[in-house]
Design an enzyme around this catalytic site. Structure first.
Site, PDB file in Angstrom:
ATOM      1  N   SER A 214       0.824  -1.212   0.000  1.00  0.00           N
ATOM      2  CA  SER A 214       0.000   0.000   0.000  1.00  0.00           C
ATOM      3  C   SER A 214       0.856   1.259   0.000  1.00  0.00           C
ATOM      4  CB  SER A 214      -0.892   0.025   1.235  1.00  0.00           C
ATOM      5  OG  SER A 214      -1.543  -1.204   1.393  1.00  0.00           O
TER       6      SER A 214
HETATM    7  N1  SAH Z   1      -0.848  -4.949   3.932  1.00  0.00           N
HETATM    8  C1  SAH Z   1      -0.032  -5.270   2.780  1.00  0.00           C
HETATM    9  C2  SAH Z   1      -0.689  -4.966   1.450  1.00  0.00           C
HETATM   10  C3  SAH Z   1      -1.801  -5.895   1.228  1.00  0.00           C
HETATM   11  S1  SAH Z   1      -2.292  -6.177  -0.436  1.00  0.00           S
HETATM   12  C4  SAH Z   1       1.317  -4.584   2.870  1.00  0.00           C
HETATM   13  O1  SAH Z   1       1.583  -3.890   3.857  1.00  0.00           O
HETATM   14  O2  SAH Z   1       2.132  -4.802   1.966  1.00  0.00           O
HETATM   15  C5  SAH Z   1      -3.657  -7.205  -0.061  1.00  0.00           C
HETATM   16  C6  SAH Z   1      -3.290  -8.614   0.363  1.00  0.00           C
HETATM   17  O3  SAH Z   1      -4.501  -9.243   0.741  1.00  0.00           O
HETATM   18  C7  SAH Z   1      -2.687  -9.454  -0.759  1.00  0.00           C
HETATM   19  O4  SAH Z   1      -1.419  -9.916  -0.393  1.00  0.00           O
HETATM   20  C8  SAH Z   1      -3.696 -10.590  -0.922  1.00  0.00           C
HETATM   21  O5  SAH Z   1      -3.077 -11.849  -1.199  1.00  0.00           O
HETATM   22  C9  SAH Z   1      -4.380 -10.615   0.430  1.00  0.00           C
HETATM   23  N2  SAH Z   1      -5.711 -11.221   0.448  1.00  0.00           N
HETATM   24  C10 SAH Z   1      -6.732 -11.074  -0.424  1.00  0.00           C
HETATM   25  N3  SAH Z   1      -7.787 -11.817  -0.030  1.00  0.00           N
HETATM   26  C11 SAH Z   1      -7.422 -12.450   1.126  1.00  0.00           C
HETATM   27  C12 SAH Z   1      -8.075 -13.372   2.007  1.00  0.00           C
HETATM   28  N4  SAH Z   1      -9.330 -13.794   1.807  1.00  0.00           N
HETATM   29  N5  SAH Z   1      -7.394 -13.789   3.092  1.00  0.00           N
HETATM   30  C13 SAH Z   1      -6.124 -13.403   3.329  1.00  0.00           C
HETATM   31  N6  SAH Z   1      -5.453 -12.534   2.528  1.00  0.00           N
HETATM   32  C14 SAH Z   1      -6.096 -12.078   1.428  1.00  0.00           C
END
Ligand code: SAH
Length: 218
Positions: free
Chosen positions: A65
């Site tokens: 992000s």
């Molecule tokens: N917080 C992260 C950015 C997250 S991007 C950072 O600091 O870099 C969103 C993430 O959510 C992705 O890695 C994706 O794989 C995950 N995601 C999406 N759906 C999900 C689910 N149902 N359970 C767990 N993770 C999930």
């Protein structure tokens, strides 16, 4: 100081300045973001741009992000050093690392095993011993560790997932982007009260979608 050290120091100052000018004003959050270097969380080609206030691509087609959004979400979460926090969406691990500076304990889950493995390596290298990263479908929360004082979801859901609401303590706060994945979403703060849930709308955001089930790599 060498030119290189000068250059890095200047980029870090600009980074903190960008955070403040976009509304990240909480001292503890700024201190955590000053301490945790975003560089190690971005591998390869884009690592050059770690100190820009931009989302960047990471493995598994996901994104780390934008730092100011990380700051604003962390600030809205009002974390204290007694809190047990759940993050859904480990991604690069950057948000979890920031939370580790403010919370007692951080659980972070991602549906992609590779992201969890890589983030865990960074946590180990940085000696962030209060984070546990787990491969799981975070829409069901983490029943074994529930309830949580704070929950932060870093992928967009159509509605705040029911199991996450159920795993929030009374007085607890959850931050979650809500809306369709290919449009602008709304960042929502949910506070659990004695009798139900209060909802505040914070700001428009754009996140990758919360997807059901585990990734194909795990
Ligand atoms: N917080 C992260 C950015 C997250 S991007 C950072 O600091 O870099 C969103 C993430 O959510 C992705 O890695 C994706 O794989 C995950 N995601 C999406 N759906 C999900 C689910 N149902 N359970 C767990 N993770 C999930």
């Amino acid at each position: 100081m060498s030119d290189d050290t000068d250059h890095i120091a200047e980029r870090k100052m600009q980074f903190l300045f960008a955070l403040r000018s976009r509304g990240v004003t909480d001292k503890a959050v700024l201190t955590a973001m000053e301490k945790i270097d975003r560089g190690p969380f971005i591998r390869g080609y884009f690592s050059e741009r770690a100190y820009e206030d931009m989302p960047l691509p990471i493995a598994c087609g996901q994104t780390i992000s934008q730092p100011s959004v990380v700051g604003l979400m962390t600030q809205a979460l009002k974390v204290s050093n007694r809190d047990k926090v759940l993050e859904v969406g480990t991604g690069s691990g950057y948000q979890a690392a920031i939370l580790s500076q403010l919370a007692r304990r951080v659980y972070t889950v991602d549906r992609h095993k590779r992201l969890v493995t890589e983030a865990s390596e960074i946590f180990r290298d940085l000696d962030l011993t209060n984070i546990t990263a787990i491969t799981a479908d975070g829409s069901f929360g983490l029943p074994d560790q529930a309830p949580f004082d704070r929950i932060i979801v870093t992928a967009a859901a159509e509605d705040p997932p029911g199991p996450l609401l159920a795993q929030l303590k009374i007085g607890g706060i959850m931050i979650v982007p809500v809306g369709q994945s290919d449009t602008v979403q709304r960042l929502i703060r949910v506070t659990r009260t004695e009798i139900g849930f209060d909802y505040d709308e914070l700001r428009p955001v754009r996140f990758v979608p919360l997807v059901e089930g585990l990734g194909r790599d795990g």
